[in-house]
Write a protein that holds these residues in place. Structure first.
Motif, PDB file in Angstrom:
ATOM      1  N   VAL A 106      -6.068 -11.442   6.640  1.00  0.00           N
ATOM      2  CA  VAL A 106      -6.563 -11.034   6.856  1.00  0.00           C
ATOM      3  C   VAL A 106      -7.964 -10.074   5.814  1.00  0.00           C
ATOM      4  O   VAL A 106      -8.397 -10.614   4.751  1.00  0.00           O
ATOM      5  N   THR A 162     -11.478  -9.776   4.152  1.00  0.00           N
ATOM      6  CA  THR A 162     -11.577  -8.383   3.363  1.00  0.00           C
ATOM      7  C   THR A 162     -12.292  -7.457   3.353  1.00  0.00           C
ATOM      8  O   THR A 162     -12.220  -6.618   2.659  1.00  0.00           O
ATOM      9  N   VAL A 163     -12.579  -6.935   4.395  1.00  0.00           N
ATOM     10  CA  VAL A 163     -13.356  -5.918   4.013  1.00  0.00           C
ATOM     11  C   VAL A 163     -12.712  -5.083   4.869  1.00  0.00           C
ATOM     12  O   VAL A 163     -12.389  -3.779   4.365  1.00  0.00           O
ATOM     13  N   ILE A 164     -11.385  -5.452   5.555  1.00  0.00           N
ATOM     14  CA  ILE A 164     -10.738  -4.167   6.262  1.00  0.00           C
ATOM     15  C   ILE A 164      -9.207  -3.829   4.181  1.00  0.00           C
ATOM     16  O   ILE A 164      -8.981  -2.844   4.001  1.00  0.00           O
ATOM     17  N   ARG A 165      -9.337  -5.365   3.931  1.00  0.00           N
ATOM     18  CA  ARG A 165      -8.546  -5.059   2.610  1.00  0.00           C
ATOM     19  C   ARG A 165      -9.179  -4.120   2.405  1.00  0.00           C
ATOM     20  O   ARG A 165      -8.558  -3.823   1.110  1.00  0.00           O
ATOM     21  N   TYR A 166     -10.359  -4.533   1.841  1.00  0.00           N
ATOM     22  CA  TYR A 166     -11.460  -2.754   1.073  1.00  0.00           C
ATOM     23  C   TYR A 166     -11.601  -1.833   0.869  1.00  0.00           C
ATOM     24  O   TYR A 166     -10.536  -0.906   0.269  1.00  0.00           O
ATOM     25  N   ILE A 167     -11.096  -1.959   2.672  1.00  0.00           N
ATOM     26  CA  ILE A 167     -10.862  -0.206   2.791  1.00  0.00           C
ATOM     27  C   ILE A 167      -9.755   0.068   2.427  1.00  0.00           C
ATOM     28  O   ILE A 167      -9.922   1.039   2.435  1.00  0.00           O
ATOM     29  N   GLY A 168      -9.290  -0.687   3.068  1.00  0.00           N
ATOM     30  CA  GLY A 168      -7.931  -0.196   2.879  1.00  0.00           C
ATOM     31  C   GLY A 168      -7.140   0.317   1.592  1.00  0.00           C
ATOM     32  O   GLY A 168      -5.920   1.179   0.988  1.00  0.00           O
ATOM     33  N   ARG A 169      -8.136  -0.347   0.302  1.00  0.00           N
ATOM     34  CA  ARG A 169      -7.949  -0.472  -0.481  1.00  0.00           C
ATOM     35  C   ARG A 169      -8.351   1.029  -1.297  1.00  0.00           C
ATOM     36  O   ARG A 169      -7.457   1.855  -2.346  1.00  0.00           O
ATOM     37  N   VAL A 170      -9.613   1.399  -0.719  1.00  0.00           N
ATOM     38  CA  VAL A 170     -10.256   3.091  -1.250  1.00  0.00           C
ATOM     39  C   VAL A 170     -10.098   4.022  -0.472  1.00  0.00           C
ATOM     40  O   VAL A 170     -10.581   4.780  -1.157  1.00  0.00           O
ATOM     41  N   LEU A 171      -9.611   3.538   0.401  1.00  0.00           N
ATOM     42  CA  LEU A 171      -9.699   4.959   1.268  1.00  0.00           C
ATOM     43  C   LEU A 171      -9.106   5.694   1.429  1.00  0.00           C
ATOM     44  O   LEU A 171      -9.268   7.073   1.233  1.00  0.00           O
ATOM     45  N   PRO A 172      -7.150   5.293   0.710  1.00  0.00           N
ATOM     46  CA  PRO A 172      -6.015   6.593   1.313  1.00  0.00           C
ATOM     47  C   PRO A 172      -6.415   8.066  -0.071  1.00  0.00           C
ATOM     48  O   PRO A 172      -6.401   9.119   0.424  1.00  0.00           O
ATOM     49  N   PRO A 173      -7.187   7.624  -1.161  1.00  0.00           N
ATOM     50  CA  PRO A 173      -7.405   9.050  -2.276  1.00  0.00           C
ATOM     51  C   PRO A 173      -8.977   9.652  -1.092  1.00  0.00           C
ATOM     52  O   PRO A 173      -8.135  11.120  -1.179  1.00  0.00           O
ATOM     53  N   ALA A 174      -9.411   8.949  -0.911  1.00  0.00           N
ATOM     54  CA  ALA A 174     -10.820  10.556  -0.256  1.00  0.00           C
ATOM     55  C   ALA A 174     -10.308  10.777   1.517  1.00  0.00           C
ATOM     56  O   ALA A 174     -10.249  11.535   1.430  1.00  0.00           O
TER      57      ALA A 174
END
Lengths: 241, 113
Positions: free
Chosen positions: B35, B37-49
């Motif tokens: 996967v 890394t940018v998708i993994r990063y977005i996947g980790r920071v996006l949900p609370p936002a």
């Protein structure tokens, strides 16, 4: 699937049974109280069975009232449920041995709650049993609970109409609960702040029905521009979600 | 278009989008491809936002088509939200927090607004 696995899946899914029947009933009652449809319980059954999505089930009541254009339905559903696109990343490996049809069902039925149980399946499956059978059992039971809740709510709301004004707050409350739990971590609080500010900007420059897409764009831009700052704050351990 | 036909189309459109989102990671990385890394990063920071954004959207929706004054100046939302968050921090029982907050909200909007 053995009886033992099914029993473990049932016990693990009991909190979901409570949650889904309560939330589902609220959504079904809201639908019955707001929208006039022929055979309303059937439509409640169909939409809950296909979508298995809490927030969607609530918000589609507004859409039906407004006969929202279908292109907007697609975009708003995307904004509402984009989080689902992230869940699969932690399950790809786990689901790989499954036959095609079973894998499709597990993907289709992937809700927030089912996801939470499935990523934890190793600890929850009885020794000597197949984890994937456990996942399948949980997914199927959760799916049933949700259909039951929404359909029962629609039947109740049609049979005995009562003042359901304000019941739509259940959706806001659901989000608040999820966010409260997420905000235990510092980086999540920062992310939540980005979401709030983006949403407010979206509302200031657009109408309520058009605010989500610009807000999403702004959020995405902030995350990409400040990637370094966010990544430094993320826990080093590679834990998904 | 009758309301029933609309409801069916809307359900199908929403269903296709929802299922496509759920299937996205499985379709993208079907082999042994890692996967990005940018998708993994977005996947980790996006949900609370995303959740925070939806909360703001819920509040805005509550005042769609009516004035701020006729909806009670945000007091019902504020009171019920404080109850939900406080209960959740205190008891950590999602169902309790949701039901208590919703009941309080219904009582306020049905009797005082």
């Amino acid at each position: 699937m053995t009886k033992r696995v099914l029993k473990a899946a049932f016990i693990s899914s009991l909190p979901v049974l409570m949650g889904y029947s309560a939330m589902g009933m609220a959504a079904g009652i809201l639908l019955a109280g707001t929208v006039k449809l022929k055979f309303l319980p059937f439509w409640a059954f169909l939409s809950s069975g296909i979508n298995i999505s809490g927030a969607l089930q609530f918000i589609m009541v507004n859409w039906t009232e407004a006969l929202l254009p279908l292109a907007q339905v697609a975009l708003l559903t995307f904004c509402l449920n984009v989080r689902y696109a992230m869940y699969g990343f932690s399950l790809i490996e786990k689901f790989r041995p499954l036959p095609w049809l079973k894998r499709c069902y597990l993907i289709w039925s992937l809700t927030d709650e089912t996801y939470a149980l499935e990523v934890d399946s190793a600890a929850r499956t009885p020794a000597g049993e197949n984890q994937l059978d456990f996942c399948f059992g949980v997914a199927f039971l959760d799916h049933l609970y949700w259909i039951f809740g929404v359909t029962a709510g629609a039947v109740i709301g049609t049979a005995l109409p009562f003042d359901s004004r304000g019941i739509d707050f259940a959706m806001t409350a659901l989000f608040l609960v999820v966010l409260t739990d997420q905000c235990q971590s510092k980086v999540n609080r920062l992310s939540a702040a980005v979401g709030i500010i983006s949403a407010i900007c979206g509302r200031v420059f657009f109408s309520t029905s058009n605010m989500l897409i610009p807000a999403m764009v702004m959020m995405g831009a902030v995350f990409v521009i400040f990637r370094g700052k966010f990544e430094r704050r993320l826990p080093q351990k590679e834990e998904c979600q | 278009m009758s309301r029933e036909v609309y409801f069916l189309c809307m359900t199908l459109v929403a269903g296709v989008v929802t299922i496509a989102l759920r299937a996205f990671p499985f379709l993208m990385f079907s082999g042994n491809r890692p996967v990005p890394t940018v998708i993994r990063y977005i996947g980790r920071v996006l949900p609370p936002a995303a959740i925070a954004m939806l909360i703001v959207y819920c509040y805005c929706s509550a005042y769609q088509g009516k004035s701020f004054a006729s909806g009670g100046f945000g007091v019902p939302e504020l009171a019920a939200s404080v109850l939900v968050v406080a209960l959740q921090i205190w008891k950590r029982n999602p169902l309790l927090s949701i039901i208590a907050g919703t009941v309080l909200y219904m009582v306020i909007v049905q009797n005082f607004v």
